[in-house]
Design a protein around this motif. Structure first.
Motif, PDB file in Angstrom:
ATOM      1  N   THR A  54      22.891 -55.029 -15.552  1.00  0.00           N
ATOM      2  CA  THR A  54      24.243 -55.197 -16.078  1.00  0.00           C
ATOM      3  C   THR A  54      24.395 -54.439 -17.390  1.00  0.00           C
ATOM      4  N   THR A  86      28.261 -50.850 -15.165  1.00  0.00           N
ATOM      5  CA  THR A  86      29.265 -51.695 -14.522  1.00  0.00           C
ATOM      6  C   THR A  86      30.609 -51.016 -14.310  1.00  0.00           C
ATOM      7  N   ALA A  96      31.521 -56.969  -7.087  1.00  0.00           N
ATOM      8  CA  ALA A  96      30.239 -57.004  -7.782  1.00  0.00           C
ATOM      9  C   ALA A  96      30.165 -58.283  -8.602  1.00  0.00           C
ATOM     10  N   SER A  98      27.528 -60.366 -11.743  1.00  0.00           N
ATOM     11  CA  SER A  98      26.384 -60.365 -12.636  1.00  0.00           C
ATOM     12  C   SER A  98      25.862 -61.785 -12.719  1.00  0.00           C
ATOM     13  N   GLY A 111      21.777 -59.873 -17.542  1.00  0.00           N
ATOM     14  CA  GLY A 111      22.336 -59.949 -16.196  1.00  0.00           C
ATOM     15  C   GLY A 111      21.739 -58.951 -15.234  1.00  0.00           C
ATOM     16  N   SER A 112      21.735 -59.368 -13.989  1.00  0.00           N
ATOM     17  CA  SER A 112      21.421 -58.488 -12.873  1.00  0.00           C
ATOM     18  C   SER A 112      22.714 -58.345 -12.080  1.00  0.00           C
ATOM     19  N   GLN A 113      23.114 -57.116 -11.834  1.00  0.00           N
ATOM     20  CA  GLN A 113      24.377 -56.875 -11.147  1.00  0.00           C
ATOM     21  C   GLN A 113      24.114 -56.538  -9.683  1.00  0.00           C
ATOM     22  N   ALA A 115      26.215 -55.474  -6.147  1.00  0.00           N
ATOM     23  CA  ALA A 115      27.477 -54.986  -5.598  1.00  0.00           C
ATOM     24  C   ALA A 115      27.375 -55.015  -4.081  1.00  0.00           C
TER      25      ALA A 115
END
Length: 152
Positions: A54, A86, A96, A98, A111-113, A115
């Motif tokens: 993120t 992002t 997507a 986070s 955060g890990s995003q 999608a």
């Protein structure tokens, strides 16, 4: 229009930049965003999800992203160096999310995003539920003393 004292300096300067954009430049920008959306849509047809960070680094110290900075170029450089990952999903409308799957030594979330394909928000909701069940985060809070000191 809002009075100067009703807006942060950065917002006021971005309005000035936007007001200087010609109709042709605006139309070209919209075409470019639509093209990016089609390209990402085609790319994602081969994947259920993609995972990206993120942010590019741990949360900056308080004041690093100063919305009252007179130096718009420096402000934008700092923003883009912090959140380079992002914007593509914001611009193209791809779903997507986070989720906080990692924490700094100070206890701040990173955060890990994820999608998903266009229109596939349900996969993201299911994944978020599974991730939170396996690694709960709602109880985690940064150290109060750190927050009160303004260090971050």
């Amino acid at each position: 229009p809002p009075a100067d004292d009703e807006l942060e300096v950065v917002i006021r300067k971005r309005i000035e930049v936007g007001n200087a954009v010609s109709a042709t430049e605006y139309a070209t920008a919209i075409e470019t965003i639509h093209l990016a959306g089609r390209q990402i849509g085609a790319f994602m047809s081969d994947f259920d999800l993609i995972l990206r960070p993120t942010v590019a680094h741990a949360p900056p110290t308080l004041g690093y992203l100063d919305m009252n900075s007179d130096d718009l170029d420096e402000y934008l450089r700092r923003v883009w160096s912090y959140i380079p990952f992002t914007a593509v999903f914001n611009a193209t409308g791809q779903p997507a999310m986070s989720v906080p799957l990692h924490w700094t030594a100070d206890g701040l979330p990173l955060g890990s995003q994820f999608a998903a394909r266009y229109g596939d928000e349900s996969t993201l909701f299911r994944l978020a539920g599974q991730l939170e069940a396996s690694q709960p985060w709602s109880h985690r809070r940064p150290d109060e003393n750190m927050l009160l000191s303004g260090v971050r």
